[in-house]
Design an enzyme around this catalytic site. Sequence first.
Site, mmCIF file in Angstrom:
data_model
loop_
_atom_site.group_PDB
_atom_site.id
_atom_site.type_symbol
_atom_site.label_atom_id
_atom_site.label_comp_id
_atom_site.label_asym_id
_atom_site.label_seq_id
_atom_site.Cartn_x
_atom_site.Cartn_y
_atom_site.Cartn_z
ATOM 1 N N THR A 138 5.654 4.078 23.910
ATOM 2 C CA THR A 138 4.865 3.053 23.222
ATOM 3 C C THR A 138 5.175 1.718 23.892
ATOM 4 O O THR A 138 6.345 1.376 24.041
ATOM 5 C CB THR A 138 5.220 2.971 21.718
ATOM 6 O OG1 THR A 138 6.641 2.800 21.581
ATOM 7 C CG2 THR A 138 4.797 4.224 20.990
ATOM 8 N N HIS A 175 6.816 7.391 9.088
ATOM 9 C CA HIS A 175 8.154 6.893 8.698
ATOM 10 C C HIS A 175 8.991 8.017 8.096
ATOM 11 O O HIS A 175 10.183 8.141 8.376
ATOM 12 C CB HIS A 175 8.036 5.774 7.662
ATOM 13 C CG HIS A 175 7.525 4.478 8.195
ATOM 14 N ND1 HIS A 175 8.010 3.888 9.338
ATOM 15 C CD2 HIS A 175 6.568 3.633 7.720
ATOM 16 C CE1 HIS A 175 7.374 2.739 9.543
ATOM 17 N NE2 HIS A 175 6.495 2.573 8.575
ATOM 18 N N ASP A 214 10.778 0.129 19.246
ATOM 19 C CA ASP A 214 10.840 1.206 18.254
ATOM 20 C C ASP A 214 11.731 2.366 18.688
ATOM 21 O O ASP A 214 11.817 3.373 17.994
ATOM 22 C CB ASP A 214 9.425 1.726 17.972
ATOM 23 C CG ASP A 214 8.725 2.233 19.231
ATOM 24 O OD1 ASP A 214 9.307 2.123 20.328
ATOM 25 O OD2 ASP A 214 7.596 2.735 19.110
ATOM 26 N N LEU A 251 0.805 -1.221 0.000
ATOM 27 C CA LEU A 251 0.000 0.000 0.000
ATOM 28 C C LEU A 251 0.838 1.270 0.000
ATOM 29 O O LEU A 251 0.396 2.306 -0.478
ATOM 30 C CB LEU A 251 -0.913 0.009 1.222
ATOM 31 C CG LEU A 251 -1.966 -1.090 1.257
ATOM 32 C CD1 LEU A 251 -2.856 -0.906 2.461
ATOM 33 C CD2 LEU A 251 -2.788 -1.090 -0.015
ATOM 34 N N GLY A 252 2.036 1.188 0.545
ATOM 35 C CA GLY A 252 2.863 2.387 0.566
ATOM 36 C C GLY A 252 4.190 2.131 1.239
ATOM 37 O O GLY A 252 4.366 1.115 1.920
ATOM 38 N N HIS A 268 0.415 6.911 8.314
ATOM 39 C CA HIS A 268 1.459 5.971 8.745
ATOM 40 C C HIS A 268 2.776 6.229 7.996
ATOM 41 O O HIS A 268 3.838 6.348 8.613
ATOM 42 C CB HIS A 268 0.939 4.551 8.470
ATOM 43 C CG HIS A 268 1.897 3.443 8.739
ATOM 44 N ND1 HIS A 268 1.830 2.661 9.869
ATOM 45 C CD2 HIS A 268 2.937 2.955 8.023
ATOM 46 C CE1 HIS A 268 2.793 1.755 9.843
ATOM 47 N NE2 HIS A 268 3.482 1.905 8.730
ATOM 48 N N GLU A 269 2.702 6.354 6.677
ATOM 49 C CA GLU A 269 3.933 6.505 5.880
ATOM 50 C C GLU A 269 4.631 7.837 6.173
ATOM 51 O O GLU A 269 5.853 7.922 6.144
ATOM 52 C CB GLU A 269 3.629 6.365 4.392
ATOM 53 C CG GLU A 269 3.178 4.978 3.964
ATOM 54 C CD GLU A 269 4.146 3.886 4.370
ATOM 55 O OE1 GLU A 269 5.360 4.157 4.507
ATOM 56 O OE2 GLU A 269 3.686 2.746 4.581
ATOM 57 N N ASP A 286 -7.646 0.708 9.705
ATOM 58 C CA ASP A 286 -7.811 2.172 9.722
ATOM 59 C C ASP A 286 -8.865 2.621 10.721
ATOM 60 O O ASP A 286 -8.851 3.759 11.184
ATOM 61 C CB ASP A 286 -8.222 2.677 8.330
ATOM 62 C CG ASP A 286 -7.014 2.970 7.453
ATOM 63 O OD1 ASP A 286 -5.877 2.706 7.900
ATOM 64 O OD2 ASP A 286 -7.215 3.451 6.318
HETATM 65 ZN ZN LIG Z 1 5.186 1.124 8.124
#
Ligand SMILES: [Zn+2]
Length: 433
Positions: A272, A249, A267, A192-193, A245-246, A310
């Site tokens: 988190t 990143h 992470d 998706l990305g 989300h992307e 989502d």
């Molecule tokens: Zn990701």
Amino acid sequence: MKQLFTLVLTLFISFNCFAQANLNRCGTFNAIQFREQQQPGYLARTQACFENAKQIADANKANRSGSDTVYRVQMVFHVVYNSALENIPDSVIYSQLEVLNEDYRRLNADTARTRSEFLPVAGDPHIEFVLATTDPDGNTTTGITRTPGSGSFIGYSPFADDVKKEPGGKAPWPTDRYVNVWVCNIFFGIVLGYSYPPSNAPNWDSLSLSTDSALQGVALHYAAVGRNFSQPIDQTVAGGRTLTHELGHYFGLRHIWGDSTGCNNDDGINDTPYASDASQQTCDTVINSCPDAPTDFHDMIENYMDYSDDRCVNMFTKEQIGLIHAMLQTSRAGVATVVTGTGIKNAENNFETIQLFPNPSTGTIYLNAQVKNGKNYSYEIYNAIGEKLTGENNLTSSSNHRSIYLSAQPSGIYFAKITCDEQVVVKKFQLVR
Ligand SMILES: [Zn+2]
């Protein structure tokens, strides 16, 4: 400092990892691993950049609470298409901007679904996104480009980086000033990305930086753009959160489970909770896959950097936001301007009223825009495929009820883009013959 990037590099670099029946939400981890194979040292640069930003974030922490600084990020969407379906209309991109401006200001309606155990760490990222209004040559732009693709980038490499090159794709606008988003059919629709995190750490060689710059940005599957429920894609990813989300990143964030199964990976973000794996598109509020100390938390399925549906994700944590802000002050500084105290939340007040009527119209539509404090506004009218039809600039409230004549246009959906102080309001209307 928790351990980062500890995985065996070659483990996931195969086509097999994409050949799963389910959608692969994100190719970023695989893309990073692939880059390391091609450019040894890339991972180390990325980690150095992360750690540099972490130090800045920690130093900023004392000043962060109560800050009203808002970062305004300019974007360009490059639609590279091989079919009419892939050539998504402007309206879908506008809906993507809406999603980003909700999620990155914590204005999303589903914040009500953030569980109480996470409310103390959930934050407002104070970032808003606008489509660029000036292109690299200084010309007026809609912030959307359209390029018929050669198709050669699909399947040509494990990722879609060829979409960022001409001919066949679309070369980036300067990546140090614009967030470039390439919309295309990534790898036959399986991924998706993906995006690349900042890797321009201080004191690294300029040669390697120059090879990075042309690839910076986000590649996004055309059916994952915006609130796009009509496209033939899984409803779990139809809410436009793939780009939320992307961009996480792109601003340096990693997946909250640490990209490897088990409870020993993390992470690098302290607020988190640990998770043993991605929560694969579920909304499981019971799962608690790893212990945390001193307080044990459930897995944070609400986090945009998980793989949840989502409809389950709705938050970034304050430490994640601190890291993003540190990147906006360093590696990503060029793409944002700092707006203090006048974010979209407040700027909406520039307009007392915006009315567009009648809707539907048979040919003439009237715009009544009342603007506060004597400010000027402008409007532009677009058809559904993004062609600008007309517009006016430097209007004031006294020149209200603008008459916009569209009787030469066919029946269909149209958009009015009304702008004041870089604040853009888009309204949809219909012409009926
Ligand atoms: Zn990701």
